[in-house]
Design an enzyme around this catalytic site. Structure first.
Site, PDB file in Angstrom:
ATOM      1  N   GLY A  11       0.834  -1.198   0.000  1.00 18.16           N
ATOM      2  CA  GLY A  11       0.000   0.000   0.000  1.00 18.16           C
ATOM      3  C   GLY A  11       0.868   1.247   0.000  1.00 18.16           C
ATOM      4  N   ARG A  72       1.011  -4.920  -5.726  1.00 22.25           N
ATOM      5  CA  ARG A  72       0.987  -6.157  -4.961  1.00 22.25           C
ATOM      6  C   ARG A  72       1.271  -7.256  -5.976  1.00 22.25           C
ATOM      7  NH1 ARG A  72      -2.787  -3.204  -1.486  1.00 22.25           N
ATOM      8  NH2 ARG A  72      -1.698  -3.192   0.499  1.00 22.25           N
ATOM      9  N   GLY A 102       5.353  -2.011   3.767  1.00 21.65           N
ATOM     10  CA  GLY A 102       4.793  -2.520   5.021  1.00 21.65           C
ATOM     11  C   GLY A 102       5.260  -3.937   5.334  1.00 21.65           C
ATOM     12  N   ASP A 103       4.472  -4.582   6.186  1.00 22.92           N
ATOM     13  CA  ASP A 103       4.728  -5.936   6.661  1.00 22.92           C
ATOM     14  C   ASP A 103       4.975  -6.954   5.555  1.00 22.92           C
ATOM     15  OD1 ASP A 103       4.891  -6.558   9.246  1.00 22.92           O
ATOM     16  OD2 ASP A 103       2.730  -6.769   9.592  1.00 22.92           O
ATOM     17  N   THR A 125       4.057   2.605   5.789  1.00 24.56           N
ATOM     18  CA  THR A 125       2.658   2.176   5.754  1.00 24.56           C
ATOM     19  C   THR A 125       1.873   3.093   6.678  1.00 24.56           C
ATOM     20  OG1 THR A 125       1.099   0.483   6.515  1.00 24.56           O
ATOM     21  CG2 THR A 125       3.303   0.354   7.404  1.00 24.56           C
ATOM     22  N   ILE A 126       0.663   3.412   6.290  1.00 25.26           N
ATOM     23  CA  ILE A 126      -0.140   4.309   7.119  1.00 25.26           C
ATOM     24  C   ILE A 126      -0.572   3.648   8.426  1.00 25.26           C
ATOM     25  CG2 ILE A 126      -0.977   5.600   5.120  1.00 25.26           C
ATOM     26  CD1 ILE A 126      -3.699   4.143   5.499  1.00 25.26           C
ATOM     27  N   ASP A 127      -0.488   2.321   8.489  1.00 31.93           N
ATOM     28  CA  ASP A 127      -1.079   1.583   9.616  1.00 31.93           C
ATOM     29  C   ASP A 127      -0.255   1.564  10.894  1.00 31.93           C
ATOM     30  OD1 ASP A 127      -3.442   0.750   8.295  1.00 31.93           O
ATOM     31  OD2 ASP A 127      -2.272  -0.720   7.170  1.00 31.93           O
ATOM     32  N   ASP A 129       1.868  -0.535  11.879  1.00 27.73           N
ATOM     33  CA  ASP A 129       1.765  -1.849  12.519  1.00 27.73           C
ATOM     34  C   ASP A 129       2.912  -2.789  12.145  1.00 27.73           C
ATOM     35  OD1 ASP A 129       1.144  -2.185   9.877  1.00 27.73           O
ATOM     36  OD2 ASP A 129      -0.485  -3.598  10.232  1.00 27.73           O
ATOM     37  N   ARG A 154     -17.961  16.546  12.785  1.00 28.22           N
ATOM     38  CA  ARG A 154     -18.482  16.919  14.096  1.00 28.22           C
ATOM     39  C   ARG A 154     -19.339  18.186  14.020  1.00 28.22           C
ATOM     40  NH1 ARG A 154     -15.794  16.345  18.841  1.00 28.22           N
ATOM     41  NH2 ARG A 154     -13.802  16.648  17.821  1.00 28.22           N
ATOM     42  N   ARG A 162     -26.453  14.436  16.734  1.00 25.68           N
ATOM     43  CA  ARG A 162     -26.340  13.094  16.191  1.00 25.68           C
ATOM     44  C   ARG A 162     -25.110  12.359  16.692  1.00 25.68           C
ATOM     45  NH1 ARG A 162     -28.514  14.305  10.358  1.00 25.68           N
ATOM     46  NH2 ARG A 162     -30.697  13.922  10.824  1.00 25.68           N
ATOM     47  N   ARG A 171      -6.902  -2.834   9.270  1.00 30.67           N
ATOM     48  CA  ARG A 171      -7.465  -4.181   9.255  1.00 30.67           C
ATOM     49  C   ARG A 171      -7.011  -4.976  10.457  1.00 30.67           C
ATOM     50  NH1 ARG A 171      -6.708  -4.581   3.642  1.00 30.67           N
ATOM     51  NH2 ARG A 171      -8.667  -3.823   2.858  1.00 30.67           N
ATOM     52  N   ALA A 186     -12.982  11.712  20.572  1.00 27.38           N
ATOM     53  CA  ALA A 186     -14.089  10.793  20.275  1.00 27.38           C
ATOM     54  C   ALA A 186     -14.667  10.211  21.565  1.00 27.38           C
ATOM     55  CB  ALA A 186     -13.602   9.672  19.366  1.00 27.38           C
ATOM     56  N   ARG A 252      -5.144   7.776   2.498  1.00 28.73           N
ATOM     57  CA  ARG A 252      -3.845   7.319   2.000  1.00 28.73           C
ATOM     58  C   ARG A 252      -3.078   8.401   1.261  1.00 28.73           C
ATOM     59  NH1 ARG A 252      -4.176   1.426   1.275  1.00 28.73           N
ATOM     60  NH2 ARG A 252      -3.267   1.509  -0.798  1.00 28.73           N
TER      61      ARG A 252
HETATM   62  P1  ADP Z   1       2.380  -4.140   2.677  1.00 30.75           P
HETATM   63  O1  ADP Z   1       3.834  -4.177   2.364  1.00 30.75           O
HETATM   64  O2  ADP Z   1       1.830  -2.749   2.626  1.00 30.75           O
HETATM   65  O3  ADP Z   1       2.048  -4.892   3.944  1.00 30.75           O
HETATM   66  P2  ADP Z   1       1.337  -6.408   1.139  1.00 30.75           P
HETATM   67  O4  ADP Z   1       1.033  -7.228   2.329  1.00 30.75           O
HETATM   68  O5  ADP Z   1       0.363  -6.379   0.026  1.00 30.75           O
HETATM   69  O6  ADP Z   1       1.619  -4.874   1.485  1.00 30.75           O
HETATM   70  O7  ADP Z   1       2.724  -6.938   0.558  1.00 30.75           O
HETATM   71  C1  ADP Z   1       3.320  -6.346  -0.573  1.00 30.75           C
HETATM   72  C2  ADP Z   1       3.968  -7.385  -1.433  1.00 30.75           C
HETATM   73  O8  ADP Z   1       5.038  -8.029  -0.744  1.00 30.75           O
HETATM   74  C3  ADP Z   1       3.077  -8.538  -1.858  1.00 30.75           C
HETATM   75  O9  ADP Z   1       2.239  -8.220  -2.930  1.00 30.75           O
HETATM   76  C4  ADP Z   1       4.096  -9.589  -2.250  1.00 30.75           C
HETATM   77  O10 ADP Z   1       4.619  -9.331  -3.539  1.00 30.75           O
HETATM   78  C5  ADP Z   1       5.193  -9.369  -1.228  1.00 30.75           C
HETATM   79  N1  ADP Z   1       5.039 -10.335  -0.124  1.00 30.75           N
HETATM   80  C6  ADP Z   1       4.142 -10.311   0.883  1.00 30.75           C
HETATM   81  N2  ADP Z   1       4.270 -11.392   1.692  1.00 30.75           N
HETATM   82  C7  ADP Z   1       5.274 -12.118   1.177  1.00 30.75           C
HETATM   83  C8  ADP Z   1       5.904 -13.361   1.549  1.00 30.75           C
HETATM   84  N3  ADP Z   1       5.511 -14.072   2.621  1.00 30.75           N
HETATM   85  N4  ADP Z   1       6.926 -13.803   0.772  1.00 30.75           N
HETATM   86  C9  ADP Z   1       7.328 -13.102  -0.307  1.00 30.75           C
HETATM   87  N5  ADP Z   1       6.780 -11.947  -0.707  1.00 30.75           N
HETATM   88  C10 ADP Z   1       5.779 -11.445   0.017  1.00 30.75           C
END
Ligand code: ADP
Length: 319
Positions: A11, A72, A102-103, A125-127, A129, A154, A162, A171, A186, A252
């Site tokens: 993202g 992705r 991100g993750d 990542t904006i999250d 996390d 508000r 309201r 998520r 809030a 975003r």
């Molecule tokens: P974010 O990085 O924002 O968490 P995604 O979870 O969509 O976004 O992951 C981005 C991309 O990283 C995925 O589309 C994929 O190409 C790659 N990716 C995610 N998980 C794995 C994994 N377990 N092994 C290899 N590549 C991964």
């Protein structure tokens, strides 16, 4: 090392461009060549690259999104595809790859490191996390965007007496909901980390209304409940009139805040300095007041969930 690659993945987040600029210019300052890879791991497989110099990354520090674009790429989960990507990086004589994302993107970087490519992750990542850091680039901008929207909502909520239910992104983590809820005053926040108790929420709202509150804000993280379900429940179980705003993609976009653009530069510096010192396969992050490079294998030990205290406090102060 003499040449690095850089890509953005997953993202998009405000501040990714500032990170690309920081990585590129700091690396060049240190005598490295920089190759940009377009569209994340997808572009890596399609061999879409662009040589970056000081000028190609000019005029982007304040722009949302990512000039390298992002994607992705499900295919990238496969071992032989990862090997192919590693071979391609070697053919370009790229000695190390900086991944901004991100993750999921971090897991992708880890996979590449298993194929012999030194990698470094800058959390974007904006999250907010990710393991190995208390701060991810994009989070502050998003919270401010959400806050601005809530303040506008508000105004009309209080004119009509309201309950405004606002669904925000998140998520798996409630950082955006919690911080935006805290900053906007809030009445309640619903986050994935805590059990959602709608009967209690309704009691809470009805009681506030009884003691004279003109409007109430309820911030719902998408991973905690669906905004429509919350609104329907309040409608059915109270005499209040709830309305729903799903903020969606405005969260975003936009120019990065001062904090995000600043962190992007500092993370970029740490990423390049670490690579030059021979440290790699790490996630860059803020731990305490220090910017650290934490090996992927140790990152799970540096996991910073939302604060229970802050969650309680929002509800205490919101009444
Ligand atoms: P974010 O990085 O924002 O968490 P995604 O979870 O969509 O976004 O992951 C981005 C991309 O990283 C995925 O589309 C994929 O190409 C790659 N990716 C995610 N998980 C794995 C994994 N377990 N092994 C290899 N590549 C991964």
């Amino acid at each position: 090392i003499s040449k690095i690659g850089v890509l953005t993945s997953g993202g998009d987040a405000p501040g990714m461009n500032a990170a690309i600029r920081g990585v590129t210019r700091y690396a060049i300052e240190k005598g490295l060549a920089v190759e940009g890879i377009i569209r994340g791991y997808e572009g890596l497989l399609r061999h879409e690259t662009i040589t970056l110099d000081r000028r190609t990354v000019g005029g982007i520090i304040h722009r949302g999104g990512t000039i390298l674009r992002t994607a992705r790429c499900l295919e990238f989960m496969e071992k032989d595809v990862q090997k192919e990507a590693a071979d391609y990086l070697r053919s370009l004589e790229i000695d190390a790859l900086v991944v901004i994302g991100g993750d999921g993107s971090m897991r992708g970087a880890q996979a590449l490191s298993h194929c012999g490519i030194p990698t470094m992750v800058i959390p974007g990542t904006i999250d907010n996390d990710m393991m190995g850091t208390q701060y991810t680039i994009g989070f502050d901008t998003t919270v401010n965007t959400v806050l601005e929207s809530i303040n506008k909502i508000r105004d009309t909520a209080s004119s009509h007496e309201r309950v405004a239910v606002i669904e925000v992104m998140g998520r798996n983590a409630g950082f955006i909901a919690l911080y935006a809820g805290m900053a906007s005053g809030a009445e309640a926040v619903l986050v994935p980390e805590h059990e959602v108790n709608l009967p209690r929420l309704c009691e809470h709202l009805a009681e506030s209304h009884r003691i004279g509150k003109l409007s109430s804000i309820v911030v719902v993280a998408e991973g905690a409940a669906k905004g429509t379900d919350v609104v329907d429940y309040i409608k059915e179980h109270t005499y209040l009139e709830p309305n729903l705003t799903v903020l969606g993609y405005v969260q975003r976009g936009g120019a990065p805040s001062a904090l995000d653009a600043t962190m992007a530069g500092l993370y970029a510096q740490k990423a390049i300095d670490s690579l030059l010192a021979g440290t790699y396969n790490c996630v860059i992050g803020l731990i305490g007041r220090r910017i650290a490079a934490t090996p992927y294998s140790e990152a799970p030990h540096f996991h910073f969930p939302i604060s229970d205290n802050m969650y309680q406090l929002v509800h205490m102060l919101g009444r």
